[in-house]
Motif scaffolding. Structure first.
Motif, short mmCIF file in Angstrom:
data_model
loop_
_atom_site.label_atom_id
_atom_site.label_comp_id
_atom_site.label_asym_id
_atom_site.label_seq_id
_atom_site.Cartn_x
_atom_site.Cartn_y
_atom_site.Cartn_z
N CYS A 515 13.44 2.40 25.01
CA CYS A 515 12.97 1.19 25.72
C CYS A 515 11.81 0.53 24.98
O CYS A 515 11.63 -0.69 25.08
N LYS A 516 11.01 1.29 24.24
CA LYS A 516 9.92 0.68 23.47
C LYS A 516 10.45 -0.26 22.39
O LYS A 516 9.79 -1.22 22.02
N ASN A 517 11.66 0.02 21.88
CA ASN A 517 12.25 -0.82 20.85
C ASN A 517 12.90 -2.07 21.42
O ASN A 517 13.21 -3.01 20.68
N LYS A 518 13.18 -2.09 22.76
CA LYS A 518 13.90 -3.21 23.36
C LYS A 518 13.02 -4.08 24.27
O LYS A 518 13.32 -5.25 24.46
N PHE A 519 11.94 -3.53 24.84
CA PHE A 519 11.14 -4.24 25.83
C PHE A 519 9.68 -4.23 25.40
O PHE A 519 9.25 -3.41 24.59
N LEU A 521 5.65 -3.48 25.74
CA LEU A 521 5.06 -2.18 26.04
C LEU A 521 4.85 -1.99 27.54
O LEU A 521 5.08 -0.91 28.08
N GLU A 522 4.41 -3.07 28.26
CA GLU A 522 4.14 -2.90 29.68
C GLU A 522 5.42 -2.76 30.50
O GLU A 522 5.42 -2.19 31.59
N GLU A 523 6.56 -3.24 29.98
CA GLU A 523 7.82 -3.12 30.70
C GLU A 523 8.61 -1.88 30.27
O GLU A 523 9.50 -1.43 31.01
N ALA A 524 8.33 -1.35 29.10
CA ALA A 524 9.14 -0.25 28.56
C ALA A 524 9.07 0.99 29.45
O ALA A 524 10.08 1.64 29.70
N GLN A 525 7.85 1.31 29.97
CA GLN A 525 7.70 2.51 30.78
C GLN A 525 8.51 2.40 32.07
O GLN A 525 9.16 3.36 32.50
N SER A 529 11.73 4.77 33.04
CA SER A 529 11.75 5.59 34.25
C SER A 529 12.96 5.27 35.12
O SER A 529 13.61 6.16 35.68
N THR A 530 13.28 3.95 35.21
CA THR A 530 14.43 3.55 36.04
C THR A 530 15.73 4.11 35.48
O THR A 530 16.56 4.67 36.21
N LEU A 531 15.93 3.96 34.17
CA LEU A 531 17.17 4.43 33.54
C LEU A 531 17.29 5.96 33.61
O LEU A 531 18.37 6.50 33.89
N CYS A 532 16.17 6.66 33.39
CA CYS A 532 16.19 8.12 33.46
C CYS A 532 16.51 8.60 34.88
O CYS A 532 17.29 9.53 35.08
N SER A 533 15.92 7.94 35.90
CA SER A 533 16.19 8.32 37.29
C SER A 533 17.65 8.07 37.65
O SER A 533 18.26 8.85 38.39
#
Length: 634
Positions: A515-519, A521-525, A529-533
């Motif tokens: 997600c750090k490569n696509k979004f 920094l403030e949105e990547a976390q 978390s959403t995708l992992c959940s």
């Protein structure tokens, strides 16, 4: 021939220019061969691999080493400078020289090539008649830039005061040869219209309304007035030949500098090639070692599987043998029952005895049926224990085997007891009460029967005791494991070999990296978390079972079904996310297939498997001993 072997003593940097004449004369005399078999080589670098130069490349090499190489001695620099001189002077005629850039020639090549021009190149405009209606346009430099745009001027400076009815201007051109050509064309244009400098000098007293212009030269630079002051302030006098010479010197310096850099880069490239070869060899050795270890692992695995299959086959054969023996004894009892049924008692007493014998025989048959059922249950338990033997600890396996042996012994005793009872009943029925031998035999059989019954009672008592102890031990082990899981979760941090792992929990790091490569920094976390959940919830769904069974060397094996739709969509997220999710899925399938929820357990992180209580306790004891030593030393 290596020149460095001729003289042992070296020279200082200040003596290079004096020393280079000696190797230069030796080159001319033919002592050192530069041209060999139609190719050029450096006689002072015989150890280098490359010995096939073009004239231009060899000249660059010699100039670079002679002028710019910091890791060469002064004598080597002098030798290479002599080689460069030899190539330029003695071998220049026999080899095609590289083309030099063609410099534009000045307008008049013969007498005016040594004329002094004002540089940066400038043109002069005079006799600008300032009429009232056009005064604003004439004083605007943009007007003159547009008027002479064909000559590409860069700046126009106007000189005028109110007391003088005419103005003057200086036109600046580019500093390069294109600027020189444009200034020359500027002067030619005015000469063609009879408005050049010589026409201005001839008509200076009555010039009329036309403007005059020319290329600024030395006499303009020394003239009085604002134009002369501006030329002296902004420019300087130079000849065309001076500029050509400076350009050639600048080019030679650049070529020498680049040649030096090329030599340094070649040396660096050779070092990198050596390092690359060493790394390649090391990697090859590592790959060979990996293949060897993998082969040993495969062989050891096959050996263990073969032993397991042999053990299963042996156990099944023993069970089959026991079943056959039990069936034989059943047949014997049936035969005795048929014989007893054929006998008919003539008296009431005999019939009563026969009825009693039949009842006892039925009881024995029922006992044998129960024993047969117990035998089948034992067979099922043995098969279940065989299936679970891979996951059981050695201690539990030894206890189970001991219980199986005791159970077999118990069953054997029960069958022997039933056999003895049957024999006694038969002898009681057939034998004569007054026969002393028969009475003695019956007494011996009664004693043996009582002994067997006592042994059976003792064995049942021992069996119950062992089962109770085993259950107690298992309960204690499970309770100890739970306490260790809770304690190690609070005490042991990250980076340890033994710890607590949440089996079935997805590692969130691959999601965060993706997600750090696509979004931002403030949105990547949040996205990670959403995708992992989401995938963690997918793992909890019991109806999703993306596995299939394959047979490897005749043994069934459960693997991930690559054709599953969710697995396909998971692969699109990247290899790292795919590995994290499938690892958690395999852990749930192995350790909690029914619940499909995350469970904590003791884990050996070094070997990637569940940790035994022995390993955990050894690890804790080791840590306690280290802490004690630290406290003692402190």
């Amino acid at each position: 021939m290596d020149y460095s072997s001729q003289e042992e003593s070296d020279i200082s940097d200040s003596e290079i220019n004096e020393y280079l004449e000696k190797p230069y004369e030796e080159l001319r005399a033919g002592k050192y061969k530069v041209r060999v078999n139609g190719t050029l080589r450096c006689p002072f670098c015989s150890g280098k691999k490359k010995q096939d130069y073009k004239h231009k490349d060899l000249l660059q090499h010699a100039s670079g080493v002679g002028k710019g190489s910091a890791n060469r001695s002064a004598k080597q620099k002098a030798n290479h400078l002599a080689l460069a001189k030899y190539l330029e002077v003695d071998l220049a005629g026999g080899v095609d020289k590289p083309q030099r850039p063609v410099l534009p020639q000045p307008v008049n090549q013969n007498p005016e090539q040594e004329d002094l021009y004002v540089w940066p190149w400038m043109g002069i405009i005079v006799n600008i008649v300032m009429e009232t209606k056009d005064r604003g346009s004439f004083l605007d430099s943009g007007y003159w830039l547009k008027r002479f745009a064909v000559f590409k001027p860069v700046e126009v400076r106007i000189f005028w005061n109110e007391e003088n009815p005419t103005a003057q201007a200086v036109v600046k051109f580019n500093k390069d040869w294109n600027g020189f050509m444009q200034a020359s064309e500027f002067e030619k244009a005015f000469d063609a219209d009879h408005q050049g400098k010589r026409h201005w000098i001839a008509r200076k007293e009555s010039p009329g309304l036309r403007i005059y212009g020319w290329f600024a030269r030395a006499d303009d630079n020394t003239s009085e007035g604002p134009i002369g002051e501006y030329l002296r302030q902004e420019g300087k006098l130079r000849t065309v030949s001076d500029i050509v010479q400076e350009a050639a010197q600048s080019k030679n310096h650049v070529v020498a500098h680049l040649a030096s850099k090329i030599d340094m880069k070649n040396e660096d490239l050779s070092e990198l090639q050596c390092k690359f070869n060493e790394t390649t060899m090391s990697l090859s050795r590592m790959l060979e070692e990996k293949d060897r270890l993998h082969y040993a692992f495969v062989e050891e695995t096959r050996k263990m599987q073969r032993l397991a299959r042999d053990n299963v086959r042996r156990i099944l054969e023993e069970q089959e043998k026991l079943s056959c023996e039990l069936e034989t004894k059943k047949k014997k009892l049936d035969s005795w029952s048929k014989q007893l049924n054929k006998r008919e008692a003539l008296t009431e007493r005999e019939r009563q005895k026969l009825d009693a014998d039949r009842q006892q025989n039925d009881l024995r048959n029922n006992s044998l049926q129960l024993a047969s059922m117990e035998q089948k249950k034992a067979d099922e338990n043995v098969l279940r224990l065989v299936e679970e033997q891979k996951r059981e600890k050695e201690e539990a396996l030894s206890k189970i085997l001991q219980l199986e042996k005791q159970l077999d012994a118990k069953q054997k005793l029960e069958m022997e007891i039933e056999d003895l009872k049957g024999k006694l009943e038969v002898m009681k029925h057939l034998g004569d009460e007054d026969d002393a031998a028969v009475q003695k035999k019956m007494k011996e059989m009664n004693d043996e029967l009582e002994s067997k019954i006592d042994d059976l009672d003792e064995m049942e008592s021992l069996n119950k005791t062992l089962i109770a102890k085993e259950r107690q031990s298992n309960d204690e082990l499970q309770e100890a494991r739970r306490e260790l899981i809770q304690g190690l979760s609070d005490l042991i941090g990250a980076g340890t070999n033994i710890g607590v792992k949440r089996l079935g929990e997805i590692d969130p790091k691959p999601f965060q990296d993706a997600c750090k490569n696509k979004f931002p920094l403030e949105e990547a976390q949040v996205e990670a978390s959403t995708l992992c959940s989401l995938w963690q919830e997918n793992l909890k769904a019991t109806e999703w079972h993306p596995f299939k069974i394959i047979h490897v060397e005749g043994t069934p094996k459960e693997i991930i079904d690559e054709e599953d739709e969710k697995i396909k969509s998971l692969k699109e997220l990247g290899d790292e996310i795919y590995m994290a999710v499938t690892t958690a899925l395999k852990e749930l399938n192995e350790y909690n297939p029914s619940g499909r929820y995350v469970i904590p357990d003791l884990w050996n992180f070094k070997e990637g498997r569940k940790a035994t209580l022995k390993e955990v306790i050894s690890y804790i004891v080791g840590n306690i001993r280290r802490l004690k030593r630290k406290r003692t030393q402190g």
